[in-house]
Scaffold this motif. Structure first.
Motif, PDB file in Angstrom:
ATOM      1  N   ASP A   1     -27.184 -10.495  10.680  1.00 21.74           N
ATOM      2  CA  ASP A   1     -27.138 -11.954  10.734  1.00 21.74           C
ATOM      3  C   ASP A   1     -27.728 -12.526   9.447  1.00 21.74           C
ATOM      4  N   ILE A   2     -26.970 -12.399   8.370  1.00 22.49           N
ATOM      5  CA  ILE A   2     -27.406 -12.886   7.060  1.00 22.49           C
ATOM      6  C   ILE A   2     -26.245 -13.597   6.382  1.00 22.49           C
ATOM      7  N   LEU A   3     -26.583 -14.496   5.471  1.00 24.52           N
ATOM      8  CA  LEU A   3     -25.583 -15.280   4.767  1.00 24.52           C
ATOM      9  C   LEU A   3     -25.105 -14.548   3.515  1.00 24.52           C
ATOM     10  N   PRO A   4     -23.839 -14.733   3.110  1.00 28.77           N
ATOM     11  CA  PRO A   4     -23.379 -14.168   1.842  1.00 28.77           C
ATOM     12  C   PRO A   4     -24.232 -14.687   0.690  1.00 28.77           C
ATOM     13  N   GLY A   5     -24.387 -13.875  -0.351  1.00 30.36           N
ATOM     14  CA  GLY A   5     -25.221 -14.247  -1.481  1.00 30.36           C
ATOM     15  C   GLY A   5     -26.434 -13.353  -1.583  1.00 30.36           C
ATOM     16  N   ASN A   6     -27.555 -13.929  -1.977  1.00 28.49           N
ATOM     17  CA  ASN A   6     -28.766 -13.136  -2.199  1.00 28.49           C
ATOM     18  C   ASN A   6     -29.199 -12.363  -0.956  1.00 28.49           C
ATOM     19  N   GLU A   7     -29.193 -13.022   0.200  1.00 26.86           N
ATOM     20  CA  GLU A   7     -29.635 -12.365   1.433  1.00 26.86           C
ATOM     21  C   GLU A   7     -28.824 -11.110   1.723  1.00 26.86           C
ATOM     22  N   ALA A   8     -27.538 -11.168   1.392  1.00 24.98           N
ATOM     23  CA  ALA A   8     -26.631 -10.063   1.716  1.00 24.98           C
ATOM     24  C   ALA A   8     -26.454  -9.093   0.553  1.00 24.98           C
ATOM     25  N   SER A   9     -27.399  -9.086  -0.399  1.00 23.36           N
ATOM     26  CA  SER A   9     -27.306  -8.171  -1.537  1.00 23.36           C
ATOM     27  C   SER A   9     -27.220  -6.724  -1.067  1.00 23.36           C
ATOM     28  N   MET A  10     -26.367  -5.962  -1.743  1.00 22.45           N
ATOM     29  CA  MET A  10     -26.303  -4.534  -1.480  1.00 22.45           C
ATOM     30  C   MET A  10     -27.602  -3.881  -1.940  1.00 22.45           C
ATOM     31  N   VAL A  11     -28.224  -3.119  -1.051  1.00 21.81           N
ATOM     32  CA  VAL A  11     -29.445  -2.392  -1.377  1.00 21.81           C
ATOM     33  C   VAL A  11     -29.119  -0.908  -1.399  1.00 21.81           C
ATOM     34  N   LEU A  12     -29.514  -0.224  -2.469  1.00 23.30           N
ATOM     35  CA  LEU A  12     -29.178   1.181  -2.665  1.00 23.30           C
ATOM     36  C   LEU A  12     -30.446   2.002  -2.857  1.00 23.30           C
ATOM     37  N   SER A  13     -30.368   3.254  -2.461  1.00 23.93           N
ATOM     38  CA  SER A  13     -31.442   4.202  -2.771  1.00 23.93           C
ATOM     39  C   SER A  13     -30.870   5.286  -3.669  1.00 23.93           C
ATOM     40  N   LEU A  14     -31.617   5.630  -4.712  1.00 20.98           N
ATOM     41  CA  LEU A  14     -31.233   6.696  -5.633  1.00 20.98           C
ATOM     42  C   LEU A  14     -32.251   7.815  -5.504  1.00 20.98           C
ATOM     43  N   SER A  15     -31.767   9.012  -5.212  1.00 21.59           N
ATOM     44  CA  SER A  15     -32.673  10.146  -4.991  1.00 21.59           C
ATOM     45  C   SER A  15     -32.225  11.354  -5.792  1.00 21.59           C
ATOM     46  N   SER A  16     -33.201  12.111  -6.283  1.00 21.85           N
ATOM     47  CA  SER A  16     -32.948  13.379  -6.960  1.00 21.85           C
ATOM     48  C   SER A  16     -34.200  14.229  -6.816  1.00 21.85           C
ATOM     49  N   GLY A  17     -34.123  15.243  -5.965  1.00 24.04           N
ATOM     50  CA  GLY A  17     -35.316  16.034  -5.689  1.00 24.04           C
ATOM     51  C   GLY A  17     -36.369  15.181  -5.021  1.00 24.04           C
ATOM     52  N   LYS A  18     -37.560  15.130  -5.615  1.00 25.38           N
ATOM     53  CA  LYS A  18     -38.650  14.327  -5.063  1.00 25.38           C
ATOM     54  C   LYS A  18     -38.679  12.905  -5.621  1.00 25.38           C
TER      55      LYS A  18
ATOM     56  N   ILE B   1     -28.127   1.253   1.865  1.00 30.23           N
ATOM     57  CA  ILE B   1     -29.040   0.979   2.979  1.00 30.23           C
ATOM     58  C   ILE B   1     -28.598  -0.253   3.765  1.00 30.23           C
ATOM     59  N   GLN B   2     -28.175  -1.279   3.066  1.00 26.13           N
ATOM     60  CA  GLN B   2     -27.643  -2.489   3.704  1.00 26.13           C
ATOM     61  C   GLN B   2     -26.836  -3.267   2.657  1.00 26.13           C
ATOM     62  N   PRO B   3     -26.041  -4.274   3.121  1.00 22.81           N
ATOM     63  CA  PRO B   3     -25.914  -4.838   4.469  1.00 22.81           C
ATOM     64  C   PRO B   3     -25.041  -3.984   5.381  1.00 22.81           C
ATOM     65  N   ALA B   4     -25.208  -4.209   6.687  1.00 20.48           N
ATOM     66  CA  ALA B   4     -24.448  -3.486   7.697  1.00 20.48           C
ATOM     67  C   ALA B   4     -23.670  -4.479   8.543  1.00 20.48           C
ATOM     68  N   LYS B   5     -22.653  -3.980   9.220  1.00 22.93           N
ATOM     69  CA  LYS B   5     -21.899  -4.836  10.133  1.00 22.93           C
ATOM     70  C   LYS B   5     -22.834  -5.370  11.206  1.00 22.93           C
ATOM     71  N   GLY B   6     -22.706  -6.653  11.490  1.00 21.30           N
ATOM     72  CA  GLY B   6     -23.536  -7.258  12.522  1.00 21.30           C
ATOM     73  C   GLY B   6     -24.821  -7.862  12.008  1.00 21.30           C
TER      74      GLY B   6
ATOM     75  N   PRO C   1     -20.091  -4.626  -1.409  1.00 19.42           N
ATOM     76  CA  PRO C   1     -20.708  -4.527  -0.077  1.00 19.42           C
ATOM     77  C   PRO C   1     -19.665  -4.677   1.031  1.00 19.42           C
ATOM     78  N   MET C   2     -20.115  -4.618   2.272  1.00 20.64           N
ATOM     79  CA  MET C   2     -19.219  -4.782   3.413  1.00 20.64           C
ATOM     80  C   MET C   2     -18.418  -6.070   3.269  1.00 20.64           C
ATOM     81  N   ARG C   3     -17.137  -6.014   3.632  1.00 19.69           N
ATOM     82  CA  ARG C   3     -16.246  -7.157   3.430  1.00 19.69           C
ATOM     83  C   ARG C   3     -16.735  -8.420   4.157  1.00 19.69           C
TER      84      ARG C   3
END
Length: 411
Positions: free
Chosen positions: A288-305, A281-286, A239-241
């Motif tokens: 206001d969340i703590l490192p760890g669970n709150e700052a988990s990288m969230v991803l979307s996987l898409s293929s067609g519909k 999708i997140q986390p993004a710069k700015g 995730p973001m540094r």
């Protein structure tokens, strides 16, 4: 050659790989094996009988074993030392042995004809190509991964109390999202690596880490340590540094020392492969969340519909931000599959979040009879109230999703 051709299907079925230079190594190993066994038995018997001179025979055995080990180390250091073909299906093994038998029968008949008629040697030389072609066809059928081209597959691995998600793209790209466990020792070596080899995967193009908890990264650390004899890694994606904790910093440093490229990913960035996209999708710069669970990288996987939301362990303020982003930017999107956050903990997957996502299927990665009680009943109740069909690794084992020609299938 005969022995290796005969045992090749068994090697691949049980170990998923074949040592390319084993023929050459056996030229050194086999002649010394009889001497080592003889000296070992004789030396052990003599030592038990109280003859000190037996130590010299045992030292020779030790030297031979050292020589064997060095030969293997040198062999593993040569490029293409292993052929990782994956686990063949039974029909592939049957087809291989039929073609191998046909090649041998043809060669035997050809040899008889050559003995009877010496003048037919030129013609026989041309015909000799036929058994070679049969053998080549058998090896191709045995090692080819049928039915994978143009298919997106997602496997939520059974890693006990942890997370490990393997994605194979329609063009053959390989991706691992997290890889760790809090209740299975050396999960990378004994769960993740064998699975990848069984699928014919010798290299992961990308390994993406949601956050620094050990049940998400300790298996990846195993893979990095074992990369020379296990699975190679192309790029480690974090995730973001700004949200790195000590564990992520250590993992990035470990990967860098191993020669693995390290990258950070943020919203709007991702990986594209044919019609498949894996986006952050997140986390993004700015945020206001703590490192760890709150700052988990969230991803979307898409293929067609098909759309799948991968949430790591996001909870608390991180889940509130995610709900807001999904409501604001992704409200027209329908999510077929949700990878439930934090192993189904009651602190995540809130009613408001589910109202925004409305998944048709939910997959929970949790260990059988884990000490945390995951998944919590309140999370299961919220999912069931939405009519979401639930799959859990603690009940089903690994869960595989296949998407091909617009059709999704869950195994």
């Amino acid at each position: 050659v005969s022995i290796n051709l005969t045992i090749l299907p068994a090697m691949l079925f049980y170990f998923f790989e074949f040592p390319s230079y084993s023929l050459l190594l056996n030229l050194f190993v086999i002649p010394l094996m009889s001497a080592m066994l003889f000296l070992g038995l004789l030396g052990s018997a003599a030592y038990a009988a109280g003859f000190p001179i037996a130590v010299f025979g045992l030292k020779i055995c030790k030297a031979i074993l050292w020589f064997y080990e060095k030969c293997c180390e040198i062999g593993m250091g040569i490029p293409r030392a292993r052929m990782i073909a994956g686990k063949p299906r039974l029909w592939q093994i049957a087809a291989y042995y039929i073609l191998l038998a046909a090649a041998l029968v043809f060669l035997r008949r050809l040899r008889r004809k050559e003995k009877k008629k010496a003048s037919g040697m030129e013609t026989a030389g041309r015909i000799r190509i036929i058994p070679l072609l049969a053998l080549a066809a058998g090896i191709f059928i045995l090692t080819f991964r049928f039915g994978e081209a143009g298919r997106l597959s997602v496997t939520i691995l059974d890693v006990g109390q942890g997370d490990g998600i393997f994605i194979q793209g329609p063009a053959g790209g390989t991706y691992l999202i997290d890889g760790g466990s809090s209740d299975i020792k050396k999960v990378g070596q004994y769960r993740i690596e064998p699975f990848l080899k069984s699928r014919g995967v010798g290299k992961l193009d990308y390994v993406l880490i949601s956050h620094g908890d050990s049940d998400h990264i300790n298996g990846v650390a195993d893979l990095i340590e074992r990369r020379r004899i296990g699975i190679e890694i192309g790029t480690l994606v974090l995730p973001m540094r700004e949200v790195w904790d000590e564990a992520l910093c250590s993992l990035a440093d470990m990967a860098g020392r191993a020669g693995i490229q390290v990258a950070a990913i943020g919203p709007g960035q991702g990986i594209q492969e044919k019609d498949m996209s894996l986006s952050c999708i997140q986390p993004a710069k700015g945020d206001d969340i703590l490192p760890g669970n709150e700052a988990s990288m969230v991803l979307s996987l898409s293929s067609g519909k098909f759309d799948m939301l991968l949430t790591g362990d996001v909870e608390g303020d991180g889940e509130e931000l995610l709900t807001e982003r999904l409501t604001r930017k992704e409200q027209a999107r329908t999510w077929e599959v949700l990878k439930v956050a934090h192993h189904g903990s009651g602190n995540s997957t809130s009613e408001l979040f589910l109202q925004g996502v409305q998944p048709a299927f939910a997959i929970i990665s949790a260990g059988e009879q884990n000490s945390y009680g995951h998944p919590h009943q309140e999370t299961l109740s919220r999912l069931k109230e939405r009519g979401t069909q639930i799959y859990s690794t603690q009940d089903k084992g690994a869960v595989m999703i296949e998407v091909k020609d617009g059709k999704m299938t869950i195994y």
